[in-house]
Write an enzyme that holds these catalytic residues in place. Structure first.
Site, mmCIF file in Angstrom:
data_model
loop_
_atom_site.group_PDB
_atom_site.id
_atom_site.type_symbol
_atom_site.label_atom_id
_atom_site.label_comp_id
_atom_site.label_asym_id
_atom_site.label_seq_id
_atom_site.Cartn_x
_atom_site.Cartn_y
_atom_site.Cartn_z
ATOM 1 N N LYS A 1 0.852 -1.190 0.000
ATOM 2 C CA LYS A 1 0.000 0.000 0.000
ATOM 3 C C LYS A 1 0.883 1.234 0.000
ATOM 4 C CE LYS A 1 -4.421 0.880 0.044
ATOM 5 N NZ LYS A 1 -5.456 0.063 -0.610
ATOM 6 N N GLY B 1 -20.361 7.198 1.721
ATOM 7 C CA GLY B 1 -19.275 7.413 0.758
ATOM 8 C C GLY B 1 -19.803 7.205 -0.640
ATOM 9 N N GLY C 1 -17.919 7.616 -3.763
ATOM 10 C CA GLY C 1 -16.830 7.731 -4.728
ATOM 11 C C GLY C 1 -16.823 6.487 -5.595
ATOM 12 N N ASN C 2 -15.633 6.041 -5.965
ATOM 13 C CA ASN C 2 -15.542 4.876 -6.855
ATOM 14 C C ASN C 2 -16.315 3.686 -6.288
ATOM 15 O OD1 ASN C 2 -14.230 2.160 -7.480
ATOM 16 N ND2 ASN C 2 -13.470 3.416 -9.148
ATOM 17 N N ALA C 3 -16.042 3.337 -5.034
ATOM 18 C CA ALA C 3 -16.681 2.144 -4.452
ATOM 19 C C ALA C 3 -18.178 2.391 -4.186
ATOM 20 C CB ALA C 3 -15.950 1.763 -3.162
ATOM 21 N N GLY C 4 -18.500 3.456 -3.450
ATOM 22 C CA GLY C 4 -19.887 3.689 -3.039
ATOM 23 C C GLY C 4 -20.822 4.025 -4.183
HETATM 24 P P1 NAD Z 1 -13.001 7.731 -3.559
HETATM 25 O O1 NAD Z 1 -11.988 8.765 -3.319
HETATM 26 O O2 NAD Z 1 -13.430 7.489 -4.966
HETATM 27 O O3 NAD Z 1 -14.323 8.084 -2.699
HETATM 28 C C1 NAD Z 1 -14.310 8.319 -1.332
HETATM 29 C C2 NAD Z 1 -15.707 8.777 -0.958
HETATM 30 O O4 NAD Z 1 -15.805 8.851 0.464
HETATM 31 C C3 NAD Z 1 -16.077 10.156 -1.482
HETATM 32 O O5 NAD Z 1 -17.415 10.153 -1.932
HETATM 33 C C4 NAD Z 1 -15.974 11.059 -0.254
HETATM 34 O O6 NAD Z 1 -16.836 12.180 -0.320
HETATM 35 C C5 NAD Z 1 -16.416 10.088 0.809
HETATM 36 N N1 NAD Z 1 -15.971 10.461 2.149
HETATM 37 C C6 NAD Z 1 -14.766 10.898 2.559
HETATM 38 N N2 NAD Z 1 -14.786 11.146 3.872
HETATM 39 C C7 NAD Z 1 -16.036 10.838 4.296
HETATM 40 C C8 NAD Z 1 -16.681 10.872 5.541
HETATM 41 N N3 NAD Z 1 -16.043 11.277 6.639
HETATM 42 N N4 NAD Z 1 -17.960 10.464 5.596
HETATM 43 C C9 NAD Z 1 -18.627 10.049 4.490
HETATM 44 N N5 NAD Z 1 -18.069 9.997 3.291
HETATM 45 C C10 NAD Z 1 -16.799 10.399 3.198
HETATM 46 O O7 NAD Z 1 -12.456 6.427 -2.858
HETATM 47 P P2 NAD Z 1 -12.864 4.921 -3.178
HETATM 48 O O8 NAD Z 1 -11.902 4.399 -4.171
HETATM 49 O O9 NAD Z 1 -14.314 4.844 -3.417
HETATM 50 O O10 NAD Z 1 -12.495 4.241 -1.786
HETATM 51 C C11 NAD Z 1 -13.410 4.227 -0.701
HETATM 52 C C12 NAD Z 1 -13.019 3.116 0.250
HETATM 53 O O11 NAD Z 1 -13.024 1.887 -0.470
HETATM 54 C C13 NAD Z 1 -11.609 3.252 0.844
HETATM 55 O O12 NAD Z 1 -11.608 2.747 2.151
HETATM 56 C C14 NAD Z 1 -10.775 2.373 -0.048
HETATM 57 O O13 NAD Z 1 -9.603 1.913 0.608
HETATM 58 C C15 NAD Z 1 -11.768 1.262 -0.319
HETATM 59 N N6 NAD Z 1 -11.444 0.482 -1.501
HETATM 60 C C16 NAD Z 1 -11.473 1.038 -2.749
HETATM 61 C C17 NAD Z 1 -11.120 0.261 -3.838
HETATM 62 C C18 NAD Z 1 -11.185 0.800 -5.252
HETATM 63 O O14 NAD Z 1 -10.940 0.012 -6.198
HETATM 64 N N7 NAD Z 1 -11.539 2.051 -5.462
HETATM 65 C C19 NAD Z 1 -10.734 -1.070 -3.660
HETATM 66 C C20 NAD Z 1 -10.740 -1.600 -2.380
HETATM 67 C C21 NAD Z 1 -11.096 -0.810 -1.307
#
Ligand code: NAD
Length: 411
Positions: free
Chosen positions: A102, A214, A216-219
């Site tokens: 990481k 959340g 972003g990408n995941a949510g």
């Molecule tokens: P991202 O940057 O695309 O999105 C993050 C989201 O979280 C945004 O919508 C942001 O507004 C929101 N956020 C931030 N702080 C917040 C808070 N205090 N309360 C509510 N929402 C909040 O990131 P992502 O890629 O979607 O990653 C999100 C999680 O998923 C992380 O923990 C990451 O490690 C995990 N994850 C992502 C992937 C991937 O492929 N993208 C893979 C495995 C795990």
């Protein structure tokens, strides 16, 4: 308590189920290599800025280390080690032939221009390029990094090493060797796991009430994919805002609104809610998809979901877990629920190294089979040993890692 110290506790608690010697415990608890360094980059106004950055290569007994790079103001060494450890488990659990790694840069990317983000991405690679590569350690996107950042990172790596090496970075744009469906892989994997889990628990999918923290990408992708199933997304939040409608929200309208206004503020078809309120909603499934430790001992008592699907890494603290368990809430752990991203990253690496590229149907078909197999294995260990899903997942993964380490003569 920091996430990394929590890991030590979790590993100790596994001793009841897996024979772990002291030497093996030390091997599991200690990352192989931690790089902590400073990145210098030029701001658009010509001033130089110096920020902290990290790369942790936790364990490579099953293959090259693999894991995302996070751009966030709270990035630190302890958290990066925890995330690298979880990657190690995730790969072992789901049969991905990689170890765990990481990385991260401690910045608030929100105020930065594209050219500043490009200089940071390139500077990050300049600092670590000798330690990474397709057969060594493979970065990918994470919180606030995207395929755009991966394109800059890959380009910088190729310039510095003077060769094409698309397999050095995953999560790239498709035109640069990215895999079809990598952008939705984490969310899609989580949805495959959730639907299978509902079946196992004898719960009906129809009208299942879901809240997502959340967007972003995941949510957001999870919301989009779930919108195609017959479920109700009743609440969503991001870092600034949230919205609730017990009749179900239109994901299409949410996405459109957020694209236009940057948040859910002013969304008309629902009432505004805070993050704290979202966690308390009376739902079937709560999906934390933001940051670490958002469900803590302070707020766990008011969580009202039946299932927590951890799309984020480490969203439930160890102290919160006991409270949730007492309430009969089933946690589908991060190392399983969000493994879709690394599974498809592995497919991307395979495609880069063979030069043969798959269509989306092929990618998603393979993903479903692979992640559901990991769920089935975890679930049967849970039933057999009468443990929670996280402990079961850790047992499967740790046994595999220790078997490999023993065969290599390391422990
Ligand atoms: P991202 O940057 O695309 O999105 C993050 C989201 O979280 C945004 O919508 C942001 O507004 C929101 N956020 C931030 N702080 C917040 C808070 N205090 N309360 C509510 N929402 C909040 O990131 P992502 O890629 O979607 O990653 C999100 C999680 O998923 C992380 O923990 C990451 O490690 C995990 N994850 C992502 C992937 C991937 O492929 N993208 C893979 C495995 C795990």
């Amino acid at each position: 308590m920091s996430s990394f110290r929590e890991i030590g506790e979790r590993l100790e608690s596994l001793k009841k189920f897996v024979g772990i010697t002291d030497k093996e415990m030390l091997f599991l608890k200690k990352p192989m290599k931690t790089l902590a360094f400073k990145i210098e980059y030029e701001k658009d106004n010509g001033k130089k800025e110096v920020v902290d950055a990290y790369r942790v290569q936790y364990n490579n007994v099953l293959g090259p280390t693999k894991g995302g790079v996070r751009f966030h103001e709270k990035v630190g060494e302890e958290e990066t080690k925890a995330l690298a450890f979880w990657m190690t488990l995730k790969c072992a659990l789901t049969g991905v032939p990689f170890g765990g790694g990481k990385g991260g840069v401690r910045i608030n990317p929100k105020g930065l221009s594209d050219s500043e983000l490009e200089r940071i991405s390139r500077s990050y690679i300049k600092n670590i390029y000798k330690d990474i590569g397709p057969w060594k350690d493979i970065p990918a996107p994470d919180v606030y990094t995207t395929p755009r950042h991966m394109a800059w990172m890959m380009d910088e790596y190729e310039k510095l090493t003077n060769k094409h090496a698309p397999g050095a970075i995953t999560g790239k744009p498709v035109v640069l060797g990215g895999s079809k469906a990598r952008d939705i892989a984490t969310a899609q994997g989580g949805v495959f796991v959730l639907l299978r889990m509902l079946e196992k628990l004898g719960m009906k999918k129809e009208k299942t009430k879901i809240a997502i923290q959340g967007f972003g990408n995941a949510g957001m992708n999870a919301a989009k994919i779930l919108a195609r199933e017959d479920v109700l997304i009743v609440g969503v939040t991001d870092s600034k805002s949230g919205v609730y409608n017990e009749e179900g929200l239109s994901v299409k309208s949410l996405v459109k609104h957020k694209e236009k206004h940057g948040s859910f503020k002013g969304f008309e078809d629902g009432e505004s809610i805070s993050n704290a309120e979202l966690l308390k909603l009376d739902v079937d499934v709560l999906i934390p998809a933001a940051l670490c430790n958002t469900i803590t001992k302070e707020n766990a008592g008011s969580v009202n979901a039946k299932i927590i699907l951890e799309l984020a890494n480490g969203p439930v603290s160890i102290e919160a877990e006991n409270t949730l368990e007492e309430k009969g809430i089933i946690i589908v752990p991060d190392v399983l629920a969000n493994a879709g991203g690394v599974i498809v990253s592995h497919y991307e690496w395979v495609q880069n190294n063979t030069g043969l590229y798959w269509d989306e149907k092929e990618v998603l078909g393979r993903l479903k089979k692979q992640i559901c197999k990991a769920l089935d294995e975890t679930y049967s260990v849970k039933q057999e040993k009468k443990v929670d899903m996280r402990t079961a997942a850790y047992i499967v993964a740790v046994e595999k890692i220790l078997r490999a380490a023993k065969l290599r003569g390391l422990v």
